[in-house]
Design a protein around this motif. Structure first.
Motif, PDB file in Angstrom:
ATOM      1  N   SER A 119     -14.589  -4.976   3.762  1.00  0.00           N
ATOM      2  CA  SER A 119     -13.522  -5.356   5.016  1.00  0.00           C
ATOM      3  C   SER A 119     -14.256  -5.615   6.408  1.00  0.00           C
ATOM      4  O   SER A 119     -15.726  -5.428   6.263  1.00  0.00           O
ATOM      5  N   TYR A 146      -7.862  -3.811  -0.150  1.00  0.00           N
ATOM      6  CA  TYR A 146      -6.703  -2.938  -0.385  1.00  0.00           C
ATOM      7  C   TYR A 146      -6.626  -2.767  -1.895  1.00  0.00           C
ATOM      8  O   TYR A 146      -5.993  -1.873  -2.368  1.00  0.00           O
ATOM      9  N   GLN A 163       0.686  -1.005  -0.068  1.00  0.00           N
ATOM     10  CA  GLN A 163       0.048   0.121   0.062  1.00  0.00           C
ATOM     11  C   GLN A 163       0.942   1.262  -0.034  1.00  0.00           C
ATOM     12  O   GLN A 163       0.453   2.298  -0.589  1.00  0.00           O
TER      13      GLN A 163
END
Length: 573
Positions: free
Chosen positions: A255, A208, A185
């Motif tokens: 998530s 992500y 990331q």
């Protein structure tokens, strides 16, 4: 940054193309996730970006793949090395040097970077990936997950513009996987690095991703879009998405945090319902071991003999008796490797019909415990008994009737030129009826032709073949080291079904795994190791729900209720 123009790849003697008429673009500075069932061509697609396909793998590439303006048909992998960094499914295939620090420096040295730049980047990468304590360690002594981090680090140090990663978190424990993904990331957001990643453990990575590319199957056009949009139609999806689809949440959460915000109504509906307990079976006699066929010198015997570290004493000198209700027993076991206690004072009893998950961070001692149970390592102190025998010291031809091991590297068990030949050899080794192994392969891995060479299978397909080879012998004790590495969700579900049948027949199954979803779905009991010691040993629900690192997604979403899987919730609703 990466452009595919009408790209097709066909391997020699293959029935059809591995990729067909692929037309897509991967933008610069984004993390793009490649998903799809096993064997649809994800690794082939990644290989075309690095130039490994077709320059290394062979086959015919039609169309055009360009990376930062370079055509991979005319630029060989070494001519793309300053632009593309690649980590494949097998980190061992990448290593050139002997130690961690040398491996991190090798790529930069090949590109002619200045020594002071190399030193700085090595130190940065050691810190980023938590490898500082391993810098002088020989790579051969590292665990599978540690090797994976070194392989990732070795392509990070040259600072490529594009990172191509094939199953980068498959061998990592949950905490290490989070660290690696956080590094990726940072590279994407701060340095504008383009990351193209194939991964089956979507619960770790999908939130992500900036974009998702779904390869549905042969002859079907890829689906490209935002993660939530693609997950709404994808046949492969993580538990958080499956739970969202079950509950009718829109948009779908990616998530745990997003799902928890929407789960209050679902928790209320489930408040008065107790989750079904996956309790360990009552002690029962273990199944009779299958005798080895012929002279008993099958491939598993060869594996044991090749990996054995020391001469073995006669079997009769070390045999021990155990109770009928035990498949195996470990008492105050300590194993020292390279002057380090890999295991310390481990006591464990394994009963017929029981499925036990060994969990813990990379290097905690899980693989060492499996190797000791199968006789590959000698205890430094304490005792190990499997089927009334002490594994280290028992003739491998006798031991394989009691215990079978599927190692992290499935190629260690595969020697023949075709799937059919592997299956025929497995039937002979186990004195099983002809076709027994092939039936297991078909159950675990539908659609693989008999004439396929094992090296032409994906990592997940090779693992399924190795599982079938060992399962053909139906040993009373079955040891699996990272059995879901490279498997998609459908293949994992098929594996769970096979293992449940074996457990119901009285086989004892021990899984060393970082796959918390597998443990939640299959294991009666979880043993968590840390630095060679057992820190948790109890029923799965108690062991994983109380652990932030090893709790499955459903448990985190519906906590404090003890739901572990989407299937449990679906049944309750």
């Amino acid at each position: 940054m990466i452009r595919f123009d009408q790209v097709s790849v066909t391997y020699d003697e293959a029935a059809g193309p591995a990729l067909a008429q692929l037309d897509l673009t991967v933008p610069e500075g984004e993390l793009v996730l490649l998903v799809g069932p096993s064997g649809v061509g994800k690794s082939t697609l990644l290989g075309t970006v690095s130039g490994l396909v077709p320059h290394f793998t062979g086959g015919t590439l039609r169309g055009r793949v360009t990376v930062a303006g370079r055509d991979t048909r005319t630029h060989r992998p070494r001519e793309l090395a300053d632009v593309v960094g690649t980590v494949g499914q097998d980190p061992l295939a990448h290593f050139v040097t002997d130690t961690v620090e040398d491996e991190l420096a090798y790529g930069m040295e090949s590109l002619g970077l200045a020594p002071d730049v190399m030193r700085r980047r090595v130190e940065e990468t050691l810190d980023l990936l938590g490898l500082a304590e391993l810098r002088e360690r020989p790579i051969a002594t590292l665990s599978g997950g540690q090797r994976q981090r070194v392989a990732i680090g070795s392509v990070l140090t040259p600072h490529p513009k594009v990172l191509v990663l094939d199953e980068p978190t498959s061998a990592l424990d949950p905490a290490a996987a989070e660290e690696v993904l956080a590094v990726l990331q940072r590279l994407v957001h701060d340095l504008g690095t383009t990351v193209l990643m194939a991964e089956h453990r979507l619960e770790r990575v999908v939130h992500y991703a900036d974009q998702v590319i779904l390869l549905p199957g042969p002859g079907q056009a890829p689906v490209i879009g935002a993660p939530a949009d693609v997950m709404a139609v994808s046949p492969v999806r993580p538990p958080v998405v499956a739970l969202g689809r079950l509950a009718g949440w829109d948009p779908l959460p990616l998530s745990v945090r997003d799902a928890r915000r929407r789960a209050s109504a679902l928790r209320e509906r489930l408040a008065d319902t107790a989750p079904p307990a996956l309790s360990a079976p009552a002690p029962a006699p273990a199944p009779a071991p299958v005798a080895t066929g012929g002279d008993g010198t099958g491939r598993r015997t060869g594996l044991l003999a090749r990996f054995a570290r020391k001469p073995r004493p006669a079997a009769g000198e070390t045999a021990e008796a155990t109770g009928a209700a035990e498949t195996a027993a470990v008492t105050r076991l300590t194993v020292r490797r390279d002057r380090v206690d890999a295991l310390r004072d481990i006591t464990l009893t394994l009963s017929p019909g029981e499925t036990v998950a060994l969990m813990g961070r990379n290097g905690a001692g899980k693989s060492t415990l499996l190797a000791t149970l199968v006789g590959l390592l000698e205890p430094t102190s304490g005792t190990v008994s499997v089927g009334g025998r002490t594994p280290y010291g028992t003739d491998p031809r006798e031991l394989i009737r009691q215990v079978g091991l599927v190692p992290q590297e499935p190629r260690d068990l595969l020697y023949a030129d075709t799937v059919a030949a592997e299956c025929a050899a497995a039937d002979r080794d186990a004195d099983a009826a002809p076709g027994s192994c092939r039936a297991l392969v078909s159950e675990l891995l539908p659609g693989v032709p008999d004439g396929t060479h094992p090296r032409d299978l994906s990592e997940g397909q090779r693992l399924a073949l190795a599982l079938a080879v060992v399962l053909t012998g139906r040993p009373p004790l079955l040891l699996l080291d990272e059995p879901t590495r490279g498997l998609d969700y459908a293949a994992k579900a098929r594996l769970v079904g096979v293992l449940r049948k074996l457990a119901a027949q009285g086989h004892t199954i021990v899984l060393a795994t970082h796959d918390v979803e597998l443990a939640a779905d299959l294991a009666h009991r979880v043993v968590i190791l840390a630095d060679g010691e057992s820190v948790t040993d109890g029923p799965t629900a108690e062991a994983v729900v109380s652990s932030p690192a090893f709790a499955p997604q459903v448990a985190k979403i519906l906590a404090p209720q003890r739901w572990l899987t989407v299937a449990q919730v679906e049944e309750a609703l």
